[in-house]
Design a protein around this motif. Structure first.
Motif, PDB file in Angstrom:
ATOM      1  N   GLU A  51      62.845  32.805  16.751  1.00 34.42           N
ATOM      2  CA  GLU A  51      62.652  31.678  17.664  1.00 34.42           C
ATOM      3  C   GLU A  51      63.959  31.301  18.354  1.00 34.42           C
ATOM      4  OE1 GLU A  51      59.281  28.883  15.798  1.00 34.42           O
ATOM      5  OE2 GLU A  51      60.978  29.301  14.460  1.00 34.42           O
ATOM      6  N   GLN A  52      65.069  31.349  17.626  1.00 33.57           N
ATOM      7  CA  GLN A  52      66.363  31.032  18.223  1.00 33.57           C
ATOM      8  C   GLN A  52      66.686  31.998  19.354  1.00 33.57           C
ATOM      9  OE1 GLN A  52      69.420  30.770  15.190  1.00 33.57           O
ATOM     10  NE2 GLN A  52      68.032  29.633  13.851  1.00 33.57           N
ATOM     11  N   ALA A  53      66.436  33.290  19.126  1.00 36.22           N
ATOM     12  CA  ALA A  53      66.685  34.283  20.177  1.00 36.22           C
ATOM     13  C   ALA A  53      65.811  33.990  21.393  1.00 36.22           C
ATOM     14  CB  ALA A  53      66.418  35.689  19.651  1.00 36.22           C
ATOM     15  N   TYR A  54      64.561  33.631  21.156  1.00 40.07           N
ATOM     16  CA  TYR A  54      63.658  33.289  22.253  1.00 40.07           C
ATOM     17  C   TYR A  54      64.215  32.124  23.069  1.00 40.07           C
ATOM     18  CZ  TYR A  54      59.656  31.237  24.619  1.00 40.07           C
ATOM     19  OH  TYR A  54      58.820  30.685  25.564  1.00 40.07           O
ATOM     20  N   TRP A  55      64.645  31.060  22.378  1.00 38.98           N
ATOM     21  CA  TRP A  55      65.165  29.896  23.096  1.00 38.98           C
ATOM     22  C   TRP A  55      66.475  30.191  23.805  1.00 38.98           C
ATOM     23  CZ3 TRP A  55      61.921  26.691  24.666  1.00 38.98           C
ATOM     24  CH2 TRP A  55      60.841  26.306  23.897  1.00 38.98           C
ATOM     25  N   ILE A  56      67.304  31.043  23.238  1.00 41.50           N
ATOM     26  CA  ILE A  56      68.553  31.413  23.911  1.00 41.50           C
ATOM     27  C   ILE A  56      68.233  32.098  25.237  1.00 41.50           C
ATOM     28  CG2 ILE A  56      70.552  32.964  23.817  1.00 41.50           C
ATOM     29  CD1 ILE A  56      70.600  32.355  20.735  1.00 41.50           C
ATOM     30  N   TRP A  57      67.291  33.039  25.223  1.00 43.48           N
ATOM     31  CA  TRP A  57      66.945  33.761  26.452  1.00 43.48           C
ATOM     32  C   TRP A  57      66.193  32.887  27.445  1.00 43.48           C
ATOM     33  CZ3 TRP A  57      69.455  37.689  27.998  1.00 43.48           C
ATOM     34  CH2 TRP A  57      70.022  38.561  27.083  1.00 43.48           C
ATOM     35  N   ARG A  58      65.558  31.800  26.993  1.00 46.37           N
ATOM     36  CA  ARG A  58      64.850  30.880  27.891  1.00 46.37           C
ATOM     37  C   ARG A  58      65.796  29.967  28.660  1.00 46.37           C
ATOM     38  NH1 ARG A  58      59.461  28.835  27.531  1.00 46.37           N
ATOM     39  NH2 ARG A  58      60.314  27.768  29.315  1.00 46.37           N
ATOM     40  N   GLN A  59      67.071  29.961  28.297  1.00 44.26           N
ATOM     41  CA  GLN A  59      68.046  29.101  28.953  1.00 44.26           C
ATOM     42  C   GLN A  59      68.378  29.615  30.350  1.00 44.26           C
ATOM     43  OE1 GLN A  59      69.310  26.263  26.996  1.00 44.26           O
ATOM     44  NE2 GLN A  59      67.499  27.082  25.975  1.00 44.26           N
ATOM     45  N   THR A  60      68.667  28.702  31.228  1.00 45.34           N
ATOM     46  CA  THR A  60      69.235  29.083  32.519  1.00 45.34           C
ATOM     47  C   THR A  60      70.652  29.579  32.246  1.00 45.34           C
ATOM     48  OG1 THR A  60      67.992  27.311  33.601  1.00 45.34           O
ATOM     49  CG2 THR A  60      69.882  28.219  34.810  1.00 45.34           C
ATOM     50  N   PRO A  61      71.049  30.745  32.767  1.00 45.14           N
ATOM     51  CA  PRO A  61      72.422  31.206  32.530  1.00 45.14           C
ATOM     52  C   PRO A  61      73.419  30.103  32.899  1.00 45.14           C
ATOM     53  CG  PRO A  61      71.149  32.931  33.568  1.00 45.14           C
ATOM     54  CD  PRO A  61      70.289  31.688  33.572  1.00 45.14           C
ATOM     55  N   ARG A  62      74.381  29.882  32.015  1.00 48.28           N
ATOM     56  CA  ARG A  62      75.276  28.731  32.157  1.00 48.28           C
ATOM     57  C   ARG A  62      76.063  28.710  33.459  1.00 48.28           C
ATOM     58  NH1 ARG A  62      72.097  26.940  29.305  1.00 48.28           N
ATOM     59  NH2 ARG A  62      72.448  26.003  27.300  1.00 48.28           N
ATOM     60  N   GLU A  63      76.520  29.848  33.939  1.00 44.85           N
ATOM     61  CA  GLU A  63      77.296  29.841  35.177  1.00 44.85           C
ATOM     62  C   GLU A  63      76.437  29.393  36.359  1.00 44.85           C
ATOM     63  OE1 GLU A  63      80.573  29.955  35.362  1.00 44.85           O
ATOM     64  OE2 GLU A  63      80.427  30.105  33.191  1.00 44.85           O
ATOM     65  N   ALA A  64      75.209  29.838  36.406  1.00 45.14           N
ATOM     66  CA  ALA A  64      74.301  29.411  37.478  1.00 45.14           C
ATOM     67  C   ALA A  64      74.000  27.915  37.354  1.00 45.14           C
ATOM     68  CB  ALA A  64      73.008  30.215  37.437  1.00 45.14           C
ATOM     69  N   LEU A  65      73.777  27.457  36.120  1.00 51.39           N
ATOM     70  CA  LEU A  65      73.485  26.042  35.899  1.00 51.39           C
ATOM     71  C   LEU A  65      74.691  25.168  36.249  1.00 51.39           C
ATOM     72  CD1 LEU A  65      71.341  24.074  34.939  1.00 51.39           C
ATOM     73  CD2 LEU A  65      72.129  24.458  32.597  1.00 51.39           C
ATOM     74  N   ARG A  66      75.881  25.596  35.843  1.00 50.44           N
ATOM     75  CA  ARG A  66      77.100  24.836  36.181  1.00 50.44           C
ATOM     76  C   ARG A  66      77.286  24.750  37.697  1.00 50.44           C
ATOM     77  NH1 ARG A  66      79.136  27.680  31.672  1.00 50.44           N
ATOM     78  NH2 ARG A  66      79.566  26.272  29.965  1.00 50.44           N
ATOM     79  N   ALA A  67      77.066  25.854  38.394  1.00 50.53           N
ATOM     80  CA  ALA A  67      77.228  25.868  39.853  1.00 50.53           C
ATOM     81  C   ALA A  67      76.227  24.922  40.513  1.00 50.53           C
ATOM     82  CB  ALA A  67      77.045  27.281  40.390  1.00 50.53           C
ATOM     83  N   LEU A  68      74.991  24.940  40.066  1.00 50.20           N
ATOM     84  CA  LEU A  68      73.965  24.063  40.630  1.00 50.20           C
ATOM     85  C   LEU A  68      74.291  22.595  40.373  1.00 50.20           C
ATOM     86  CD1 LEU A  68      71.182  23.785  42.006  1.00 50.20           C
ATOM     87  CD2 LEU A  68      70.159  23.960  39.745  1.00 50.20           C
ATOM     88  N   LEU A  69      74.665  22.281  39.144  1.00 58.07           N
ATOM     89  CA  LEU A  69      75.011  20.895  38.818  1.00 58.07           C
ATOM     90  C   LEU A  69      76.248  20.441  39.586  1.00 58.07           C
ATOM     91  CD1 LEU A  69      74.346  20.877  34.970  1.00 58.07           C
ATOM     92  CD2 LEU A  69      73.007  19.729  36.734  1.00 58.07           C
TER      93      LEU A  69
END
Length: 90
Positions: A51-69
């Protein structure tokens, strides 16, 4: 990858086999997933390793998320995790 992990976790849950004994993923694998997604190693995810692996892959990649924010005047808090329709901070 996300779909495969999701199907495995769902099937394991349905069959009552969702535990690390049958679906073990190593620390190295989980760490590699986190690094690929740009997630800090200290960020916790719920559930057994599958389940942890599933949730990790469900995340928006951090660099894309940081750029958007950043483009909208926000910063990404530390230990940020997206879980389902909800988001939590540790």
């Amino acid at each position: 990858m996300t779909d495969l992990l999701g199907y495995l976790a769902s099937d394991a849950q349905d069959r009552g086999l969702l535990n690390d004994k049958y679906y073990f993923l190593s620390d190295w694998y989980l760490e590699t997933c986190r690094r690929f997604q740009g997630i800090d190693a200290s960020t916790k995810f719920p559930g057994v390793r599958l389940e942890q692996a599933y949730w990790i892959w469900r995340q928006t990649p951090r660099e894309a998320l940081r750029a958007l924010l950043s483009a909208n005047g926000f910063t990404l808090p530390p230990n940020f995790a997206q879980i389902g329709p909800f988001t939590f901070f540790e």
